[in-house]
Design a protein around this motif. Structure first.
Motif, PDB file in Angstrom:
ATOM      1  N   THR A 350       0.864  -0.880  -0.030  1.00  0.00           N
ATOM      2  CA  THR A 350      -0.030   0.041  -0.105  1.00  0.00           C
ATOM      3  C   THR A 350       0.792   1.200   0.123  1.00  0.00           C
ATOM      4  OG1 THR A 350      -1.631  -0.968   1.272  1.00  0.00           O
ATOM      5  CG2 THR A 350      -1.842   1.456   1.259  1.00  0.00           C
ATOM      6  N   GLU A 351       0.913   1.918  -1.222  1.00  0.00           N
ATOM      7  CA  GLU A 351       1.914   2.976  -1.148  1.00  0.00           C
ATOM      8  C   GLU A 351       1.904   4.157  -0.365  1.00  0.00           C
ATOM      9  OE1 GLU A 351       3.388   5.757  -4.753  1.00  0.00           O
ATOM     10  OE2 GLU A 351       1.316   4.739  -5.023  1.00  0.00           O
ATOM     11  N   LEU A 358       9.477   5.774  -1.029  1.00  0.00           N
ATOM     12  CA  LEU A 358       8.417   4.880  -0.914  1.00  0.00           C
ATOM     13  C   LEU A 358       8.530   4.336   0.572  1.00  0.00           C
ATOM     14  CD1 LEU A 358       6.149   3.767  -2.356  1.00  0.00           C
ATOM     15  CD2 LEU A 358       7.951   2.205  -2.927  1.00  0.00           C
ATOM     16  N   SER A 360       5.253   1.956   3.084  1.00  0.00           N
ATOM     17  CA  SER A 360       4.237   1.274   3.139  1.00  0.00           C
ATOM     18  C   SER A 360       3.341   1.650   4.400  1.00  0.00           C
ATOM     19  CB  SER A 360       4.251  -0.190   2.965  1.00  0.00           C
ATOM     20  OG  SER A 360       3.112  -0.916   2.964  1.00  0.00           O
ATOM     21  N   ASP A 367      -2.844  -0.923  -2.771  1.00  0.00           N
ATOM     22  CA  ASP A 367      -2.087   0.152  -3.757  1.00  0.00           C
ATOM     23  C   ASP A 367      -0.714  -0.157  -4.125  1.00  0.00           C
ATOM     24  OD1 ASP A 367      -2.049   2.141  -5.571  1.00  0.00           O
ATOM     25  OD2 ASP A 367      -1.832   3.832  -4.039  1.00  0.00           O
ATOM     26  N   ALA A 369       2.949  -0.658  -5.191  1.00  0.00           N
ATOM     27  CA  ALA A 369       3.811   0.365  -5.886  1.00  0.00           C
ATOM     28  C   ALA A 369       5.391  -0.010  -5.537  1.00  0.00           C
ATOM     29  CB  ALA A 369       4.044   1.810  -5.529  1.00  0.00           C
ATOM     30  N   ASN A 409       9.848   5.515  -9.463  1.00  0.00           N
ATOM     31  CA  ASN A 409       8.815   5.157  -8.677  1.00  0.00           C
ATOM     32  C   ASN A 409       7.779   4.675  -9.555  1.00  0.00           C
ATOM     33  OD1 ASN A 409      10.128   5.694  -6.509  1.00  0.00           O
ATOM     34  ND2 ASN A 409       8.802   6.876  -5.605  1.00  0.00           N
ATOM     35  N   GLY A 411       3.878   2.580 -10.168  1.00  0.00           N
ATOM     36  CA  GLY A 411       2.590   1.779  -9.925  1.00  0.00           C
ATOM     37  C   GLY A 411       2.314   0.669 -10.890  1.00  0.00           C
ATOM     38  N   GLU A 414       2.375   0.912 -14.898  1.00  0.00           N
ATOM     39  CA  GLU A 414       3.378   2.080 -15.433  1.00  0.00           C
ATOM     40  C   GLU A 414       4.767   1.735 -15.846  1.00  0.00           C
ATOM     41  OE1 GLU A 414       1.584   5.675 -12.278  1.00  0.00           O
ATOM     42  OE2 GLU A 414       3.495   4.724 -12.062  1.00  0.00           O
TER      43      GLU A 414
END
Length: 530
Positions: A350-351, A358, A360, A367, A369, A409, A411, A414
């Motif tokens: 969970t970003e 970054l 969590s 989410d 990432a 970074n 997601g 991406e």
């Protein structure tokens, strides 16, 4: 020399020596809990020796990293075994003899016994003796006639020594069972990726990520089991604390392997799958990110690999991946080696961003990432040198054979493009589980001996050895004299009240012509005077 050997044997087979050896065995196991063990994690042992360059090699010489297979631990174990056998065998023989023997004859002077009671009752000696013998249920008893008096000798509590012997023989059996488990058992750990992962088969030690074999296990007779993980579910509190873990798996064993039959099972913590003498445990879980690398010619490589959870609360994980270009992209081997792609970074289920850093915020994949460094060059795949699964080789980076191309970074879905046209895309992540396969043929015997140890200990604590003698002889006109004496062979606690209750029960129903107060022993008289 013979006398020395005899004295040495007597000392070794004494119960005191056995207790000392048992204490030493517990003491010797402490380094095995405090220091990394080579059989469990050889890399940790090497790391410990490197960090402690002075004491580490000395500990290694003393087999402190192989405690449970060391010569000194084995010596204590063997001496304890010999001591128990030598100590318990004579005790068992003596107990059998005492079980077959009759109770001890009544002493001449009851007044010297710790508990003494006299009374005169109406009746006939032989009839009264028969009635009293009937009331001594549960006692081993013998009746004798001596000097015109009827004497009854009774004893109970033989189970106390029996329970004591059972306890110690169970301890001996427990030692044998544990040793057999270490000799013939094995234990392996492997990570299995869920949601369509390749699965796992336990036909060879090479299939495990780590494997610890017993001294007689060569890895050729493992019980083959195959399993695949369909999905993994974890429930968390709002704080992120885990509530439960479970994995829906399919497995094959025995004839299922030839018929290609898969059987479903829900694998949960503390609810292992038991099949073929093996136990399969759910040990832990984590996430395996998926990346797709598209090379300049349009060919792609996709890889899913487990990353190591660094934070057990938020499941923030770290890891690395290495991608070799597809065949034909770089026909020249040296050119191909220079265009390998490597990824190293963090994964957050969970970003949570602190600027560009970054982290969590929750362990569930709400989410996902990643924050990654992308390298290009020689990843070391062709060197044959072992590398960490979770980090790139820093020597390759330091030598310039791997050069950083980007730090991004990403997601889910991406991607980023490198200067040469290579595209790296983050496709998401799937859970993985850490599975432990354990085989211990002596496990059931460990349980049996542990239960009998507790039962024997309970019996030896609850049962008390008691002796009582009754002498019934002529009394006054129309009466008989009854004299009772009691002796507590083990625990004196509560024996006074118990003797009084027993006296009342034995004399119940007899018409008292004259009931004398219990005579005090010399010890009781001194206590009263004090």
């Amino acid at each position: 020399m013979l006398a020395l050997m005899r004295n040495t044997w007597r000392t070794l087979t004494s119960m005191g020596t056995a207790l000392v050896l048992l204490f030493l065995l517990a003491l010797a196991a402490i380094p095995g809990a405090l220091l990394p063990q080579r059989s469990l994690n050889e890399a940790k042992v090497a790391e410990y020796i490197a960090e402690h360059s002075t004491i580490g090699p000395w500990l290694d010489r003393l087999q402190a990293f192989d405690v449970f297979s060391s010569f000194w631990f084995t010596a204590i174990y063997a001496l304890l075994f010999i001591s128990l056998v030598g100590c318990l065998t004579p005790r068992m023989i003596e107990h059998v003899r005492s079980m077959r023997a009759v109770p001890v004859a009544a002493p001449r002077n009851f007044g010297r016994l710790p508990k003494h009671h006299t009374a005169e009752v109406s009746g006939e000696p032989q009839a009264l003796a028969t009635a009293m013998t009937g009331r001594l249920r549960g006692w081993r008893k013998v009746t004798d006639v001596r000097d015109g008096s009827v004497e009854i000798s009774a004893e109970k509590g033989y189970l106390r020594e029996f329970g004591n012997i059972v306890f110690h023989f169970s301890l001996l059996g427990l030692l044998v069972a544990v040793a057999a488990g270490k000799l013939f058992g094995y234990e392996g750990n492997v990570i299995v990726v869920a949601d369509g992962g390749p699965g796992f088969c336990s036909a060879s030690p090479a299939a495990f990520d780590s494997f610890r074999a017993g001294n007689t296990v060569d890895g050729t007779s493992l019980h083959p089991i195959c399993l695949r993980v369909n999905d993994f579910q974890a429930d968390y509190l709002p704080s992120g604390q885990a509530v439960s873990f479970a994995a829906d798996i399919d497995y094959q064993a025995g004839t299922d392997l030839t018929s290609d039959t898969w059987r479903p099972y829900r694998l949960e913590v503390n609810h292992p799958l038991r099949v073929g003498g093996d136990r399969i445990y759910l040990q832990g879980h984590g996430y395996a990110p998926t990346f797709t690398v598209t090379f300049p010619d349009g060919q792609t490589r996709t890889q899913t690999l487990q990353w190591r959870p660094d934070d057990q609360i938020t499941m923030l994980s770290s890891g690395a991946m290495r991608f070799d270009p597809p065949a034909g992209t770089y026909p020249d081997p040296d050119e191909r080696r220079k265009n390998q792609i490597a990824i190293q970074g963090l994964f957050a289920p969970t970003e949570l961003l602190h600027g560009t850093l970054l982290s969590s915020s929750f362990p569930a994949p709400n989410d996902p990432a990643v924050a990654i460094d992308i390298y290009k060059g020689d990843t070391g795949l062709d060197t044959g040198r072992p590398q960490s699964l979770f980090t790139l080789d820093p020597r390759l980076i330091g030598q310039g054979r791997l050069t950083k191309q980007a730090r991004v970074n990403l997601g889910v879905g991406e991607s980023t493009r490198l200067d040469d046209g290579t595209v790296v895309r983050f496709d998401g992540a799937v859970p993985f589980i850490n599975v432990q396969v354990s085989h211990d043929p002596a496990q059931i015997w460990v349980l049996v001996f542990a239960l009998t140890m507790m039962a024997g200990l309970l019996v030896s604590l609850v049962v008390r050895r008691r002796r009582i003698w009754i002498r019934i002889g002529p009394g006054g006109p129309g009466t008989v004299s009854v004299e009772l004496g009691g002796l507590a062979r083990t625990d004196n606690s509560g024996w006074g009240d118990e003797f009084e209750r027993l006296t009342e029960r034995l004399l119940a129903g007899a018409d008292d012509a004259q009931r004398e107060e219990p005579e005090m022993t010399e010890r009781e008289a001194k206590r009263d005077r004090a």
